[in-house]
Design an enzyme around this catalytic site. Structure first.
Site, PDB file in Angstrom:
ATOM      1  N   HIS A  57       0.572  -1.435  -0.325  1.00 22.09           N
ATOM      2  CA  HIS A  57      -0.709  -0.018  -0.277  1.00 22.09           C
ATOM      3  C   HIS A  57       0.684   1.055  -0.204  1.00 22.09           C
ATOM      4  O   HIS A  57       0.280   2.541   0.169  1.00 22.09           O
ATOM      5  CB  HIS A  57      -1.134   0.213   0.994  1.00 22.09           C
TER       6      HIS A  57
HETATM    7  C1  UD1 Z   1      -1.993   5.290   5.419  1.00 24.52           C
HETATM    8  C2  UD1 Z   1      -1.193   5.769   6.177  1.00 24.52           C
HETATM    9  C3  UD1 Z   1       0.018   4.760   6.355  1.00 24.52           C
HETATM   10  C4  UD1 Z   1      -0.601   3.175   6.668  1.00 24.52           C
HETATM   11  C5  UD1 Z   1      -2.027   3.198   5.938  1.00 24.52           C
HETATM   12  C6  UD1 Z   1      -2.602   1.735   6.916  1.00 24.52           C
HETATM   13  C7  UD1 Z   1      -0.759   8.111   6.317  1.00 24.52           C
HETATM   14  C8  UD1 Z   1       0.380   9.322   5.067  1.00 24.52           C
HETATM   15  N1  UD1 Z   1      -1.190   6.927   5.553  1.00 24.52           N
HETATM   16  O1  UD1 Z   1      -2.322   5.399   4.027  1.00 24.52           O
HETATM   17  O2  UD1 Z   1       1.323   5.309   7.041  1.00 24.52           O
HETATM   18  O3  UD1 Z   1       0.512   2.424   6.373  1.00 24.52           O
HETATM   19  O4  UD1 Z   1      -3.124   3.619   6.203  1.00 24.52           O
HETATM   20  O5  UD1 Z   1      -3.480   0.884   6.322  1.00 24.52           O
HETATM   21  O6  UD1 Z   1      -1.576   8.578   7.379  1.00 24.52           O
HETATM   22  N2  UD1 Z   1      -9.580   4.108   1.905  1.00 24.52           N
HETATM   23  C9  UD1 Z   1     -10.949   3.529   1.477  1.00 24.52           C
HETATM   24  N3  UD1 Z   1     -11.205   3.121   2.656  1.00 24.52           N
HETATM   25  C10 UD1 Z   1     -10.924   3.320   3.533  1.00 24.52           C
HETATM   26  C11 UD1 Z   1      -9.570   3.906   3.962  1.00 24.52           C
HETATM   27  C12 UD1 Z   1      -8.524   4.402   2.713  1.00 24.52           C
HETATM   28  O7  UD1 Z   1     -11.214   2.408   0.748  1.00 24.52           O
HETATM   29  O8  UD1 Z   1     -11.036   3.011   5.042  1.00 24.52           O
HETATM   30  C13 UD1 Z   1      -8.661   4.775   0.236  1.00 24.52           C
HETATM   31  C14 UD1 Z   1      -9.081   5.687  -0.022  1.00 24.52           C
HETATM   32  O9  UD1 Z   1      -9.365   5.771  -1.684  1.00 24.52           O
HETATM   33  C15 UD1 Z   1      -8.100   6.919  -0.138  1.00 24.52           C
HETATM   34  C16 UD1 Z   1      -6.867   5.694   0.107  1.00 24.52           C
HETATM   35  O10 UD1 Z   1      -7.938   4.775   0.541  1.00 24.52           O
HETATM   36  O11 UD1 Z   1      -7.978   7.541  -0.743  1.00 24.52           O
HETATM   37  C17 UD1 Z   1      -6.183   5.814   1.293  1.00 24.52           C
HETATM   38  O12 UD1 Z   1      -6.282   6.420   1.818  1.00 24.52           O
HETATM   39  P1  UD1 Z   1      -5.320   6.760   3.257  1.00 24.52           P
HETATM   40  O13 UD1 Z   1      -5.792   6.978   4.852  1.00 24.52           O
HETATM   41  O14 UD1 Z   1      -5.108   8.306   2.376  1.00 24.52           O
HETATM   42  O15 UD1 Z   1      -3.938   6.285   3.075  1.00 24.52           O
HETATM   43  P2  UD1 Z   1      -3.316   4.296   3.302  1.00 24.52           P
HETATM   44  O16 UD1 Z   1      -2.899   4.428   1.576  1.00 24.52           O
HETATM   45  O17 UD1 Z   1      -4.785   3.807   3.396  1.00 24.52           O
HETATM   46  N1  UDP Z   2      -3.465  -6.169   8.830  1.00 28.26           N
HETATM   47  C1  UDP Z   2      -4.631  -7.108   8.836  1.00 28.26           C
HETATM   48  N2  UDP Z   2      -5.334  -7.793   7.272  1.00 28.26           N
HETATM   49  C2  UDP Z   2      -4.937  -7.512   6.265  1.00 28.26           C
HETATM   50  C3  UDP Z   2      -3.733  -7.125   6.540  1.00 28.26           C
HETATM   51  C4  UDP Z   2      -3.311  -5.971   7.097  1.00 28.26           C
HETATM   52  O1  UDP Z   2      -5.588  -7.120   9.911  1.00 28.26           O
HETATM   53  O2  UDP Z   2      -5.606  -7.307   5.413  1.00 28.26           O
HETATM   54  C5  UDP Z   2      -2.628  -5.935   9.849  1.00 28.26           C
HETATM   55  C6  UDP Z   2      -1.728  -7.086  10.058  1.00 28.26           C
HETATM   56  O3  UDP Z   2      -1.316  -7.932  10.906  1.00 28.26           O
HETATM   57  C7  UDP Z   2      -0.690  -5.637  10.718  1.00 28.26           C
HETATM   58  C8  UDP Z   2      -1.515  -4.472  10.598  1.00 28.26           C
HETATM   59  O4  UDP Z   2      -2.525  -4.616   9.316  1.00 28.26           O
HETATM   60  O5  UDP Z   2      -1.295  -6.134  12.289  1.00 28.26           O
HETATM   61  C9  UDP Z   2      -0.834  -3.497   9.998  1.00 28.26           C
HETATM   62  O6  UDP Z   2      -1.233  -2.506   8.959  1.00 28.26           O
HETATM   63  P1  UDP Z   2      -0.806  -2.118   7.538  1.00 28.26           P
HETATM   64  O7  UDP Z   2       0.288  -2.656   6.467  1.00 28.26           O
HETATM   65  O8  UDP Z   2      -1.660  -1.526   6.823  1.00 28.26           O
HETATM   66  O9  UDP Z   2       0.252  -0.444   7.911  1.00 28.26           O
HETATM   67  P2  UDP Z   2       1.530  -0.218   8.558  1.00 28.26           P
HETATM   68  O10 UDP Z   2       2.277  -0.990   9.480  1.00 28.26           O
HETATM   69  O11 UDP Z   2       2.012  -0.043   6.657  1.00 28.26           O
HETATM   70  O12 UDP Z   2       1.335   0.938   9.095  1.00 28.26           O
END
Ligand code: UD1
Ligand code: UDP
Length: 337
Positions: free
Chosen positions: A200
């Site tokens: 992601h």
């Molecule tokens: C965010 C965090 C990242 C973290 C990740 C974990 C920031 C800058 N980024 O990235 O550090 O590792 O979460 O998963 O804070 N969306 C949905 N449903 C949701 C949430 C998001 O559909 O519940 C989609 C939307 O299209 C959105 C995109 O995902 O625009 C990105 O979501 P966003 O929270 O901006 O950043 P992440 O890539 O999820």
């Molecule tokens: N995770 C989950 N379901 C998924 C993918 C990840 O429950 O489909 C959990 C994973 O075990 C870990 C956390 O989400 O506990 C990590 O989150 P993510 O990778 O979104 O964020 P990051 O750690 O990169 O900030």
């Protein structure tokens, strides 16, 4: 003492769960849970509250998605109102997402002490939005709780007084250890051996060429071993928008915590760009190939199972090496028996 605990995105939920659990036991502590709504889909938020038994948030800001400025600004505006109403003695933020930094800035400007859990991690790569969130949050925090000694050193190099830094361990791993047995006991249909993938990071999924090459590398790997890929919504959107083909890979929606932990614990190898997964695979003893050029979690390399493999072109050779190691350990295991 009144404490506002902040969560917003998926990796925050595993980190806050044990903190809230302990705070609820303290009679002299009024602990309030604030969800910014950065993540809002059932599979990115609600499922974790149920599975990890996190109380329903007392306050939900409902900010949703947006650009960095939009999202950060919305959180700040809403959270400032919450602080004005609640007048907390302390704000606790976890991890490195936009919600973490936005609430830290608001609290610091209102002269409310901030505690940062998972402080001091540094990739030294300011192209990562999380690195900026980490640096800003740590600069503003009054209490910095770290998960590794390198984090303590990073903070001290940045001039943060050692008296504010507490090496306390890893709350995300506390959650893993608490739920591991239950997760592993789940009856889930899965291949005997497989690679588990999560992706992601914007650097991997926001550029069609980079994402296309990674998907091609995963297709190549799927010829040797089944590839299971729960797709993060950001990545799903990119795959749709760029109309990228996915062949040979078993894709699925993001999984709940227990189901994901079940797959992670028995994976042959994990390929990921997640921060949390590098630590979780280290504790689980599962080989992890990190599809990035750096990590803010170097202990997962020096003490753990993690290897940094960079981007697309270097994935396959590293994977082949991992698979060979796995095969020889199984052959060795059989001959020993
Ligand atoms: C965010 C965090 C990242 C973290 C990740 C974990 C920031 C800058 N980024 O990235 O550090 O590792 O979460 O998963 O804070 N969306 C949905 N449903 C949701 C949430 C998001 O559909 O519940 C989609 C939307 O299209 C959105 C995109 O995902 O625009 C990105 O979501 P966003 O929270 O901006 O950043 P992440 O890539 O999820
Ligand atoms: N995770 C989950 N379901 C998924 C993918 C990840 O429950 O489909 C959990 C994973 O075990 C870990 C956390 O989400 O506990 C990590 O989150 P993510 O990778 O979104 O964020 P990051 O750690 O990169 O900030």
């Amino acid at each position: 003492m009144k404490v506002l605990n902040v969560v917003g995105a998926r990796p925050n939920f595993m980190k806050i769960a044990p903190i809230i659990e302990q705070m609820k036991k303290a009679a002299d502590l009024d602990s309030i849970l604030v969800h910014t709504g950065q993540h809002y889909s059932e599979g990115m938020s609600d499922v974790f509250f149920r599975e990890l038994e996190i109380p329903v948030p007392d306050i939900h800001l409902g900010v949703g998605s947006g650009t960095h400025a939009e999202q950060t600004a919305r959180i700040m505006v809403e959270f400032e109102r919450v602080c004005a109403n609640e007048k907390p003695d302390l704000v606790v933020v976890v991890g490195d997402v936009n919600s973490t930094m936005a609430c830290a800035i608001v609290a610091a400007k209102l002269v409310i002490p901030v505690a940062h859990v998972e402080a001091g991690l540094r990739s030294f790569d300011r192209a990562m939005p999380e690195e900026i969130n980490r640096v800003v949050t740590d600069a503003l925090a009054s209490l910095l709780f770290t998960t590794s000694r390198d984090a303590d050193e990073n903070l001290e190099h940045e001039g943060i007084d050692a008296s504010k830094i507490f090496f306390v361990g890893n709350v995300m791993i506390d959650t893993l250890l608490k739920h591991r047995r239950k997760a592993v006991a789940l009856q889930i249909q899965k291949p005997n051996h497989y690679a588990l993938v999560t992706l992601h990071r914007p650097s991997n999924v926001d550029d069609p060429n980079v994402l296309g090459q990674i998907l091609e590398a995963l297709e190549e790997i799927s010829k040797s071993i089944p590839v299971l890929f729960p797709i993060h919504p950001r990545t799903a959107k990119s795959i749709r928008d760029f109309a990228l083909p996915i062949n040979g890979i078993r894709t699925m929606d993001p999984l709940g915590y227990l189901e994901f932990l079940n797959l992670e614990a028995s994976a042959t190898v994990v390929l990921t760009d997640s921060g949390g997964l590098q630590e979780e695979t280290t504790i689980l003893g599962v080989p992890c190939l990190t599809l990035r050029n750096n990590t803010e979690r170097p202990v997962t390399i020096t003490h753990g199972t993690n290897t940094i493999v960079g981007h697309s072109r270097s994935i396959s050779p590293h994977f082949e090496w991992r698979l060979e190691t796995f095969r020889s350990s199984r052959i060795l295991g059989r001959s020993r028996r």
